[in-house]
Design a protein around this motif. Structure first.
Motif, PDB file in Angstrom:
ATOM      1  N   GLY A  28       0.909  -1.585  -0.269  1.00 25.33           N
ATOM      2  CA  GLY A  28       0.271  -0.318  -0.136  1.00 25.33           C
ATOM      3  C   GLY A  28       0.760   0.897  -0.054  1.00 25.33           C
ATOM      4  N   VAL A  29       1.530   1.599   0.939  1.00 29.81           N
ATOM      5  CA  VAL A  29       2.626   2.724   0.861  1.00 29.81           C
ATOM      6  C   VAL A  29       3.690   2.562  -1.095  1.00 29.81           C
ATOM      7  N   VAL A  30       3.639   1.426  -1.349  1.00 24.82           N
ATOM      8  CA  VAL A  30       3.976   2.235  -3.212  1.00 24.82           C
ATOM      9  C   VAL A  30       3.137   2.424  -3.807  1.00 24.82           C
ATOM     10  N   LEU A  31       1.988   2.213  -3.693  1.00 31.98           N
ATOM     11  CA  LEU A  31       0.791   2.096  -4.495  1.00 31.98           C
ATOM     12  C   LEU A  31       0.543   3.726  -3.985  1.00 31.98           C
ATOM     13  N   GLU A  32       0.587   4.410  -2.232  1.00 31.57           N
ATOM     14  CA  GLU A  32       0.593   5.320  -2.209  1.00 31.57           C
ATOM     15  C   GLU A  32       1.668   6.221  -3.112  1.00 31.57           C
ATOM     16  N   ARG A  33       2.927   6.475  -2.518  1.00 33.60           N
ATOM     17  CA  ARG A  33       3.723   6.824  -3.085  1.00 33.60           C
ATOM     18  C   ARG A  33       3.059   7.540  -4.988  1.00 33.60           C
ATOM     19  N   VAL A  34       2.721   6.123  -5.494  1.00 30.63           N
ATOM     20  CA  VAL A  34       3.074   6.420  -7.176  1.00 30.63           C
ATOM     21  C   VAL A  34       1.559   7.708  -7.535  1.00 30.63           C
ATOM     22  N   ALA A  35       0.676   7.397  -5.887  1.00 31.61           N
ATOM     23  CA  ALA A  35      -0.324   8.407  -6.541  1.00 31.61           C
ATOM     24  C   ALA A  35       0.373   9.189  -6.382  1.00 31.61           C
ATOM     25  N   HIS A  36       1.344   9.583  -5.225  1.00 30.99           N
ATOM     26  CA  HIS A  36       1.742  11.741  -4.487  1.00 30.99           C
ATOM     27  C   HIS A  36       2.373  12.053  -6.173  1.00 30.99           C
ATOM     28  N   ASP A  37       2.723  13.095  -6.221  1.00 23.25           N
ATOM     29  CA  ASP A  37       3.507  13.727  -7.436  1.00 23.25           C
ATOM     30  C   ASP A  37       5.074  13.856  -6.692  1.00 23.25           C
ATOM     31  N   LYS A  38       5.404  13.223  -5.757  1.00 19.55           N
ATOM     32  CA  LYS A  38       6.469  13.670  -5.167  1.00 19.55           C
ATOM     33  C   LYS A  38       7.415  12.452  -5.722  1.00 19.55           C
ATOM     34  N   TYR A  39       6.896  11.338  -5.963  1.00 21.72           N
ATOM     35  CA  TYR A  39       7.415  10.321  -6.427  1.00 21.72           C
ATOM     36  C   TYR A  39       6.990  10.049  -7.841  1.00 21.72           C
ATOM     37  N   PRO A  40       7.759   8.703  -8.304  1.00 26.08           N
ATOM     38  CA  PRO A  40       7.609   7.956  -9.402  1.00 26.08           C
ATOM     39  C   PRO A  40       6.394   8.097  -9.235  1.00 26.08           C
ATOM     40  N   ASP A  41       5.333   8.270 -11.150  1.00 25.24           N
ATOM     41  CA  ASP A  41       4.637   8.006 -11.126  1.00 25.24           C
ATOM     42  C   ASP A  41       4.181   6.306 -11.966  1.00 25.24           C
ATOM     43  N   ASP A  42       5.116   5.293 -11.376  1.00 20.86           N
ATOM     44  CA  ASP A  42       4.799   3.837 -11.725  1.00 20.86           C
ATOM     45  C   ASP A  42       5.468   2.931 -10.389  1.00 20.86           C
ATOM     46  N   VAL A  43       5.093   1.537 -10.586  1.00 20.11           N
ATOM     47  CA  VAL A  43       5.470   0.972  -9.607  1.00 20.11           C
ATOM     48  C   VAL A  43       6.679   0.708  -9.305  1.00 20.11           C
ATOM     49  N   CYS A  44       7.385   0.193 -10.107  1.00 17.21           N
ATOM     50  CA  CYS A  44       8.830   0.288 -10.213  1.00 17.21           C
ATOM     51  C   CYS A  44       9.703   0.795 -10.221  1.00 17.21           C
ATOM     52  N   GLY A  45       9.022   2.467 -10.786  1.00 16.11           N
ATOM     53  CA  GLY A  45       9.999   3.826 -10.543  1.00 16.11           C
ATOM     54  C   GLY A  45      10.314   3.689  -9.052  1.00 16.11           C
TER      55      GLY A  45
END
Length: 123
Positions: A28-45
């Motif tokens: 879930g943390v990975v997905l929350e980060r994907v959705a946040h503009d501070k992090y890469p916009d894909d799971v692997c990123g």
């Protein structure tokens, strides 16, 4: 690499010895980060972003426990298929284990614990 592989790697290397709900919460943390503009916009990123997940600080380690890897792949698939229905902790962008106390932990909103992982909303 596929999103499934990257999510499974995050689960395996960060939480394979944890209960399933803790493994899901890490995903879930990975997905929350994907959705946040501070992090890469894909799971692997997100998973392989430099110095974000300690398991990958020196690259991708070898997978040695194939039974745990199979569980990690199954958990990753469930999370990617329907994250809203199975998230035990919602909104977490950060976590750490009970064994460490990162400098940022006191600055973020504590959301709860699952297994030995403590989860926080950072923004």
């Amino acid at each position: 690499m596929t999103p499934l592989f990257c999510m499974a790697a995050a689960i395996y290397f960060e939480a394979r010895s944890e209960p399933l709900d803790a493994q899901v919460a890490v995903a879930g943390v990975v997905l929350e980060r994907v959705a946040h503009d501070k992090y890469p916009d894909d799971v692997c990123g997100v998973v392989f972003q430099h110095k974000q997940f300690s398991a990958f600080n020196a690259g991708l380690p070898a997978i040695r426990n194939y039974a745990a890897w199979a569980v990690s792949e199954n958990v990753a698939q469930m999370v990617l298929d329907d994250p809203q229905s199975i998230m035990p902790i919602v909104g977490a962008t950060h976590y750490h284990t009970e064994d460490v106390m990162p400098y940022w932990a006191g600055q973020f909103e504590y959301l709860g614990q699952s297994g030995s992982h403590l989860f926080y909303r950072g923004f």
